[in-house]
Structure formats: C-alpha cells, structure tokens
Design a protein around this motif. Structure first.
Motif, mmCIF file in Angstrom:
data_model
loop_
_atom_site.group_PDB
_atom_site.id
_atom_site.type_symbol
_atom_site.label_atom_id
_atom_site.label_comp_id
_atom_site.label_asym_id
_atom_site.label_seq_id
_atom_site.Cartn_x
_atom_site.Cartn_y
_atom_site.Cartn_z
ATOM 1 N N LEU A 262 -5.613 -1.245 -6.970
ATOM 2 C CA LEU A 262 -5.215 0.091 -7.431
ATOM 3 C C LEU A 262 -4.757 0.039 -8.878
ATOM 4 N N CYS B 210 7.276 2.379 -5.186
ATOM 5 C CA CYS B 210 7.721 1.006 -4.923
ATOM 6 C C CYS B 210 9.241 0.885 -5.041
ATOM 7 N N ASP C 151 -0.401 -3.442 -5.276
ATOM 8 C CA ASP C 151 -1.820 -3.278 -4.972
ATOM 9 C C ASP C 151 -2.611 -3.461 -6.271
ATOM 10 N N LYS D 52 3.690 7.247 -10.528
ATOM 11 C CA LYS D 52 3.969 7.626 -9.139
ATOM 12 C C LYS D 52 4.003 6.402 -8.235
ATOM 13 N N TYR D 53 3.075 5.457 -8.459
ATOM 14 C CA TYR D 53 3.071 4.251 -7.639
ATOM 15 C C TYR D 53 4.330 3.430 -7.890
ATOM 16 N N ASN E 277 -0.431 8.558 -12.277
ATOM 17 C CA ASN E 277 -0.451 7.932 -10.961
ATOM 18 C C ASN E 277 0.104 6.515 -10.983
ATOM 19 N N THR F 197 0.846 -1.185 0.000
ATOM 20 C CA THR F 197 0.000 0.000 0.000
ATOM 21 C C THR F 197 0.886 1.240 0.000
ATOM 22 N N GLY F 198 0.292 2.367 -0.382
ATOM 23 C CA GLY F 198 1.044 3.613 -0.338
ATOM 24 C C GLY F 198 1.530 3.926 1.062
#
Length: 300
Positions: free
Chosen positions: A92, A112, A89, A107-108, A104, A45-46
């Motif tokens: 997501l 990571c 995720d 960004k994820y 995004n 998760t973030g």
C-alpha cells in the motif's frame, strides 16, 4: 499456531465480526486476549487496525460496566506462527507513494497511531495494564506495536527491529517516542538508523524487552507476571501513573512525527521503492516458510 493451544484448551473465542483478530476473555484471571491474524500478510492492514480499535472499545466498555466481570489486563499477541507482525503494509505504501497520494498516506498513518496510542495509554483506564506478547518476529510497525504495551514479554530467539532505513525511510508511527522512552533517545536513534534485526535477548539487555522467556512459554509467562504483580499491583499502577506524568506520550507528538514520515515517504526515489518491493517479497517468502514450519531470517 501451537502457542495458541494453552488458550484454546481453556477458553472459547469470543463471538464477534472480526476477520483478522481472534479474541478471548479469561474471566477467572481477568485477562482479555487478542491474537492478530491479518491477511494476506501479517502486517497492519486497514481491517486489522479497525478491528483492534473496535476490540479495545469493547474492552473499555466492559471495564466501565459495573455488571460485567473486571478486566485488569489486555494482551496483544499474534496468531501467526513465528511472526508477531511485519509492520506497515508496504504494498500500500508503494502504491500511494507512486500515486503521490498524500491524503491517504496520512489517513493510513493516523489509523496506525490510533490503536498504538490506546495501547500505550492502557485504553485510558487507570486500573488496566496492557501487555504485548512477542512470540515471533516484530518488524517496523510490528515492533512499534510491541513497544506500545505497558509490558513487553518476548520469547528468546525472536527478532525485532526497524528495517525502514533500508529503503531510505524511518519508522514514523511511534518508534522514536516509545523506544526512546524505554532505552534513551540516543540508543533509540542508533537502533533505528542501523536497520538491524535484534534478538529478543539483545533487546532485553538494552531495556526494550521487560520479560524474556523461553520459546513456547509466552502465555504461561503472562500468567506468571500477573501472579507476581498481584502482590504489588497498587504500587505498580501508582508508579506507572507517576511515570506518565514525568514522561507523557502525547497524541499530538505522534501525529506530528507521522506527518514528517509522510513527507519523507513522498520524497522516496524509484531505487528506494524497488528496495521496498524487495522487502515485501522477502517478507512474503518468510510468511510462506513460517507456515511450512521451516526457519528463515529476513536480512537486508
């Protein structure tokens, strides 16, 4: 969480604001412990990603502070019984892919890579060594995390692998870089393309797992490793430095591969997203079963 008892009986958790990471510091043995405890599923998760980076920063500051007790080892483990980490995720992922939200997704992916890169480079502290302790299944990004440690200790019977190819994708946050450096790129590519879950024993034979131990003995194995290395620590650290010169892990390499992953993710079709959703459901069922104390194997 029976495997935590060895730590909890001798150490108190550190006071911090983390909600998905429990940390301990063993001053006597100079070991910083971090147990991942993401919710609602044990994936990245973030929140968990941010907390690992923050914790690494705290450890690095302790290393640099001459008034603090030394830290020689950092251990990344899991507080989930039977599960190390299930990876990215996927819920997501699916939402961002359906929304065509490239920004995004990038960004994820970057979020990571940040803790993985820090772990692989032992927080940029030459006298620090990172250990990943796998006492449950490590899938996808969870396996990438496990591979990022300077030493990977795994308990027999745990499963490791990259299921991403099952929904027409590949693990893009370090799998090829890290696994390729350990077992060779040809073998790494075969592992990734197979989508297979390997046992810790199989990964030990391939060379991906450094130390293989019996179930329930993971924490003790960490201390056994530390005691054994104490006799040759100077040489071991120097050898690692030499290897990092001959086989460097470049941040730019990881980021460029992540961009390839984002582009590939945005090309997924509806059938691929349905398979991703099925894997989320299976992983959720695995979590519920693990929490009930039963055994289950996630398969394609």
């Amino acid at each position: 969480m029976a495997h935590l008892q060895a730590i909890r009986t001798t150490l108190q958790p550190q006071q911090n604001d983390y909600s998905q990471l429990t940390t301990y510091y063993d001053e006597h043995n100079q070991v910083a412990w971090g147990y991942m405890n993401a919710a609602p599923r044990p994936c990245f998760t973030g929140t968990l990603l941010r907390e690992i980076v923050d914790w690494f920063g705290d450890v690095a500051r302790r290393v640099d502070d001459p008034e603090c007790a030394d830290v020689n080892y950092v251990v990344v483990a899991s507080g989930h019984p039977g599960i190390y980490n299930l990876g990215g995720d996927l819920n997501l992922f699916r939402q961002l892919i359906e929304a065509r939200d490239r920004e995004n997704l990038c960004k994820y992916a970057q979020a990571c890579i940040r803790p993985l890169f820090l772990n692989a480079l032992h927080l940029n502290r030459p006298n620090l060594k990172t250990i990943t302790l796998v006492q449950g299944d490590a899938l996808g990004g969870g396996f990438e995390c496990a591979l990022s440690g300077n030493i990977l200790i795994a308990e027999r019977g745990t499963k490791m692998g990259f299921p991403e190819i099952l929904f027409n994708l590949f693990p893009g946050m370090g799998a090829m870089t890290l696994l390729g450096r350990k077992i060779g790129y040809t073998k790494a590519e075969k592992v990734i393309l197979s989508g297979k879950l390997y046992t810790a024993e199989e990964m030990y034979e391939l060379g991906a797992v450094d130390v293989l131990v019996d179930p329930g003995s993971g924490e003790q194995a960490v201390y056994d490793f530390i005691r054994k290395e104490a006799r040759q620590r100077n040489g071991a650290l120097a050898l690692r430095a030499a290897r990092e010169l001959s086989q460097p892990i470049a941040h730019d390499e990881l980021m460029r591969i992540a961009e390839i992953w984002v582009d590939a993710a945005l090309r997924l079709e509806s059938k691929d997203l349905r398979m991703m959703e099925r894997l989320v459901m299976r992983q959720t069922g695995k979590v519920e079963t693990a929490n009930s104390g039963d055994s289950v194997v996630l398969s394609a």
